[in-house]
Design a protein around this motif. Structure first.
Motif, PDB file in Angstrom:
ATOM      1  N   GLN A 284      -5.490   1.452 -15.541  1.00 12.30           N
ATOM      2  CA  GLN A 284      -6.081   2.063 -14.351  1.00 12.30           C
ATOM      3  C   GLN A 284      -7.493   1.564 -14.052  1.00 12.30           C
ATOM      4  O   GLN A 284      -7.957   1.673 -12.922  1.00 12.30           O
ATOM      5  CB  GLN A 284      -6.110   3.583 -14.508  1.00 12.30           C
ATOM      6  CG  GLN A 284      -4.730   4.218 -14.588  1.00 12.30           C
ATOM      7  CD  GLN A 284      -4.802   5.739 -14.624  1.00 12.30           C
ATOM      8  OE1 GLN A 284      -5.680   6.338 -14.022  1.00 12.30           O
ATOM      9  NE2 GLN A 284      -3.859   6.358 -15.318  1.00 12.30           N
ATOM     10  N   PHE A 285      -8.175   1.025 -15.082  1.00  8.37           N
ATOM     11  CA  PHE A 285      -9.566   0.624 -14.891  1.00  8.37           C
ATOM     12  C   PHE A 285      -9.774  -0.784 -15.448  1.00  8.37           C
ATOM     13  O   PHE A 285      -9.124  -1.191 -16.411  1.00  8.37           O
ATOM     14  CB  PHE A 285     -10.511   1.609 -15.602  1.00  8.37           C
ATOM     15  CG  PHE A 285     -10.348   3.032 -15.163  1.00  8.37           C
ATOM     16  CD1 PHE A 285     -11.023   3.522 -14.051  1.00  8.37           C
ATOM     17  CD2 PHE A 285      -9.488   3.887 -15.863  1.00  8.37           C
ATOM     18  CE1 PHE A 285     -10.866   4.837 -13.649  1.00  8.37           C
ATOM     19  CE2 PHE A 285      -9.328   5.208 -15.460  1.00  8.37           C
ATOM     20  CZ  PHE A 285     -10.005   5.682 -14.351  1.00  8.37           C
ATOM     21  N   ASP A 286     -10.684  -1.499 -14.834  1.00 11.25           N
ATOM     22  CA  ASP A 286     -10.972  -2.853 -15.271  1.00 11.25           C
ATOM     23  C   ASP A 286     -11.989  -2.828 -16.410  1.00 11.25           C
ATOM     24  O   ASP A 286     -13.144  -3.250 -16.275  1.00 11.25           O
ATOM     25  CB  ASP A 286     -11.526  -3.675 -14.094  1.00 11.25           C
ATOM     26  CG  ASP A 286     -11.702  -5.146 -14.460  1.00 11.25           C
ATOM     27  OD1 ASP A 286     -11.085  -5.579 -15.454  1.00 11.25           O
ATOM     28  OD2 ASP A 286     -12.473  -5.835 -13.764  1.00 11.25           O
ATOM     29  N   VAL A 287     -11.552  -2.282 -17.562  1.00  9.92           N
ATOM     30  CA  VAL A 287     -12.392  -2.217 -18.758  1.00  9.92           C
ATOM     31  C   VAL A 287     -11.575  -2.683 -19.955  1.00  9.92           C
ATOM     32  O   VAL A 287     -10.341  -2.677 -19.927  1.00  9.92           O
ATOM     33  CB  VAL A 287     -12.921  -0.785 -19.017  1.00  9.92           C
ATOM     34  CG1 VAL A 287     -13.820  -0.319 -17.879  1.00  9.92           C
ATOM     35  CG2 VAL A 287     -11.765   0.193 -19.243  1.00  9.92           C
ATOM     36  N   GLY A 313     -17.227  -4.044 -19.713  1.00 10.37           N
ATOM     37  CA  GLY A 313     -16.868  -4.078 -18.302  1.00 10.37           C
ATOM     38  C   GLY A 313     -18.035  -3.635 -17.455  1.00 10.37           C
ATOM     39  O   GLY A 313     -19.138  -3.395 -17.947  1.00 10.37           O
ATOM     40  N   ASP A 314     -17.780  -3.528 -16.176  1.00 16.41           N
ATOM     41  CA  ASP A 314     -18.813  -3.039 -15.268  1.00 16.41           C
ATOM     42  C   ASP A 314     -19.181  -1.605 -15.638  1.00 16.41           C
ATOM     43  O   ASP A 314     -18.295  -0.776 -15.867  1.00 16.41           O
ATOM     44  CB  ASP A 314     -18.301  -3.101 -13.823  1.00 16.41           C
ATOM     45  CG  ASP A 314     -19.292  -2.511 -12.839  1.00 16.41           C
ATOM     46  OD1 ASP A 314     -20.309  -3.147 -12.567  1.00 16.41           O
ATOM     47  OD2 ASP A 314     -19.030  -1.363 -12.383  1.00 16.41           O
ATOM     48  N   THR A 317     -17.647   1.203 -13.694  1.00 21.11           N
ATOM     49  CA  THR A 317     -16.219   1.358 -13.989  1.00 21.11           C
ATOM     50  C   THR A 317     -16.016   2.021 -15.353  1.00 21.11           C
ATOM     51  O   THR A 317     -15.106   2.837 -15.535  1.00 21.11           O
ATOM     52  CB  THR A 317     -15.520  -0.013 -13.975  1.00 21.11           C
ATOM     53  OG1 THR A 317     -15.789  -0.662 -12.733  1.00 21.11           O
ATOM     54  CG2 THR A 317     -14.015   0.147 -14.122  1.00 21.11           C
ATOM     55  N   GLN A 320     -16.349   5.650 -14.933  1.00 21.08           N
ATOM     56  CA  GLN A 320     -15.130   6.213 -14.331  1.00 21.08           C
ATOM     57  C   GLN A 320     -14.027   6.364 -15.385  1.00 21.08           C
ATOM     58  O   GLN A 320     -13.305   7.370 -15.414  1.00 21.08           O
ATOM     59  CB  GLN A 320     -14.648   5.313 -13.193  1.00 21.08           C
ATOM     60  CG  GLN A 320     -15.566   5.281 -11.982  1.00 21.08           C
ATOM     61  CD  GLN A 320     -15.113   4.264 -10.944  1.00 21.08           C
ATOM     62  OE1 GLN A 320     -14.032   3.675 -11.063  1.00 21.08           O
ATOM     63  NE2 GLN A 320     -15.924   4.067  -9.913  1.00 21.08           N
ATOM     64  N   ALA A 321     -13.926   5.378 -16.253  1.00 20.08           N
ATOM     65  CA  ALA A 321     -12.907   5.427 -17.308  1.00 20.08           C
ATOM     66  C   ALA A 321     -13.186   6.568 -18.277  1.00 20.08           C
ATOM     67  O   ALA A 321     -12.260   7.299 -18.689  1.00 20.08           O
ATOM     68  CB  ALA A 321     -12.874   4.085 -18.053  1.00 20.08           C
TER      69      ALA A 321
END
Length: 338
Positions: A284-287, A313-314, A317, A320-321
Motif C-alpha cells: 500500500q505504501f512506497d516504503v 522511503g520518503d 510516506t 502514512q505507513a
C-alpha cells in the motif's frame, strides 16, 4: 483477597532508619496470580512478609479476605495465618524427617487427627507428583523435588492464599518451568490465590495475571502482565523486559548498521501477531521495511509480538505507513538515538 493500604516498613540501623517498604498500595484479586518483581534490595521479601505479618508494618493497613489484620490479637492472627500458605527459596525442610513427616508435622501441631494427617499428606503428595518419595529424606531429593515437598506442606493446610518468596530462584531453568507449571495447576484446579515475588521476568511471563514492579521499596509500575509487556512505562520495567526480549538497539549498533532512515519498534498483541501487516505495508505504501530483530512472547493469557524494523522511503510516506499500523492497533515506538 489481599489489600495493602499505604504499607510502610522501617528498620532501625546504626546509621539511622532504613525504609524497606514505602507507602505500598497493592490489591490481589481472588483466584489470580499476582507477581511482584524487583531487583535485589527492592523490598520484595519485606513486602511479602508484611502480608502474613511475619513483619508488622510500621504504618498502613493489611486486609486479608476483608479482615484488617495489623491490629488483631495473637490468637486471631494465628487463625488468619492458617488460611495463608508460604513457600520459600530455601525450602525450609527438616533434614532428619522424611518427606511424609515434613508435611505431617505441621498438621499434627495444628491438632489434626492421625487419619486426617495421613489423608492430606497422601493427597498433596499426589498433587505435586511425589507420592513415591514419601519415605525419602530431603538429602535424597533434587532441588525441584524439595520445592515440591515445600509446596505440598503449604497446601496441606488447604489455604485460600499461597505466598511464594523467590521459590524458583535457586532452581535451574528446566526445574523452574516445572515448578511454575505446578503453581499454575494449583491456581487453576484448586482455586488458590497466589502472590509471588521474583527477580526473574520469565516467571512473570509464564504465570502472572497482574504485576507490581518495586524499586527502592516503592511501587513504580502496576498493571496486567499484557500491559507491562506491551507498553512498559518505567525504565526499570523496560530493563527487566530486555532480559527476555531485545527491545532496543543501541545507538552504536544503529550507527554501525548505517540506519539513516526510521527505526521503530512494533508491538503486536493477540490476533495481530499472526497478521501479515508488513506485507500489506509494502503493497500500500512506497516504503521498504527491513526487520532487524523479532520475537514472540507467550504470556499466561495472551501473545505479544515484537519487531524492530528499519523503514526507508520518503518521510511523509513513512509517516502514512506508520499511521496505517497504528490503525491496526499496532504499538509503535521510535528507536532512533536509543
Amino acid at each position: 483477597m489481599i489489600v495493602l493500604d499505604n504499607v510502610t516498613k522501617v528498620f532501625p540501623s546504626k546509621s539511622g532508619e532504613v525504609k524497606a517498604v514505602s507507602n505500598v498500595n497493592l490489591k490481589v484479586k481472588k483466584g489470580e496470580i499476582h507477581g511482584v518483581i524487583g531487583y535485589s534490595g527492592a523490598g520484595k521479601s519485606t513486602l511479602i512478609r508484611c502480608v502474613n505479618l511475619l513483619e508488622k508494618p510500621t504504618s498502613g493497613n493489611v486486609y486479608i479476605q476483608g479482615v484488617e489484620t495489623t491490629a488483631l490479637s495473637a490468637d486471631k492472627l494465628r487463625a488468619v495465618r492458617k488460611n495463608i500458605g508460604m513457600i520459600f527459596q530455601g525450602f525450609n525442610l527438616l533434614k532428619t524427617a522424611t518427606v511424609f513427616d515434613n508435611i505431617a508435622i505441621p498438621l499434627k501441631l495444628l491438632g489434626f487427627t492421625k487419619e486426617e494427617v495421613h489423608e492430606r499428606v497422601e493427597k498433596y503428595l499426589t498433587i505435586v507428583d511425589l507420592a513415591d518419595k514419601k519415605s525419602a529424606y530431603p538429602n535424597q531429593l533434587s532441588g525441584g523435588q524439595k520445592q515440591r515437598v515445600a509446596i505440598a506442606r503449604a497446601l496441606a493446610q488447604e489455604p485460600d492464599i499461597l505466598l511464594s518468596d523467590e521459590a524458583t530462584s535457586a532452581l535451574d531453568p528446566e526445574t523452574t518451568d516445572a515448578i511454575l507449571d505446578l503453581l499454575l495447576k494449583i491456581n487453576e484446579e484448586l482455586g488458590i490465590t497466589i502472590l509471588l515475588i521474583t527477580h526473574e521476568m520469565n516467571v512473570i511471563q509464564k504465570i502472572c495475571d497482574n504485576v507490581t514492579v518495586l524499586e527502592k521499596g516503592e511501587v513504580i509500575e502496576q498493571g496486567t502482565a499484557v500491559q507491562l509487556f506491551a507498553n512498559p512505562k518505567n525504565k526499570t520495567t523496560q530493563r527487566f523486559l530486555n532480559t527476555i526480549s531485545q527491545r532496543r538497539l543501541s545507538p552504536s549498533l544503529i550507527s554501525q548498521l548505517n540506519l539513516d532512515g526510521t527505526v521503530v519498534r512494533l508491538t503486536f498483541i493477540g490476533e495481530n501477531t499472526g497478521q501479515p501487516l508488513l506485507a500489506q505495508l509494502t503493497k500500500q505504501f512506497d516504503v521498504q521495511p527491513n526487520i532487524l530483530t523479532a520475537n514472540i512472547i507467550e504470556l499466561k493469557n495472551d501473545i505479544i509480538g515484537n519487531l524492530v524494523i528499519h523503514v526507508t522511503g520518503d518521510q511523509a510516506t513513512i509517516e502514512q505507513a506508520l499511521q496505517f499500523l497504528r490503525q491496526q492497533n499496532v504499538g509503535i515506538e521510535r528507536l532512533e538515538g536509543n
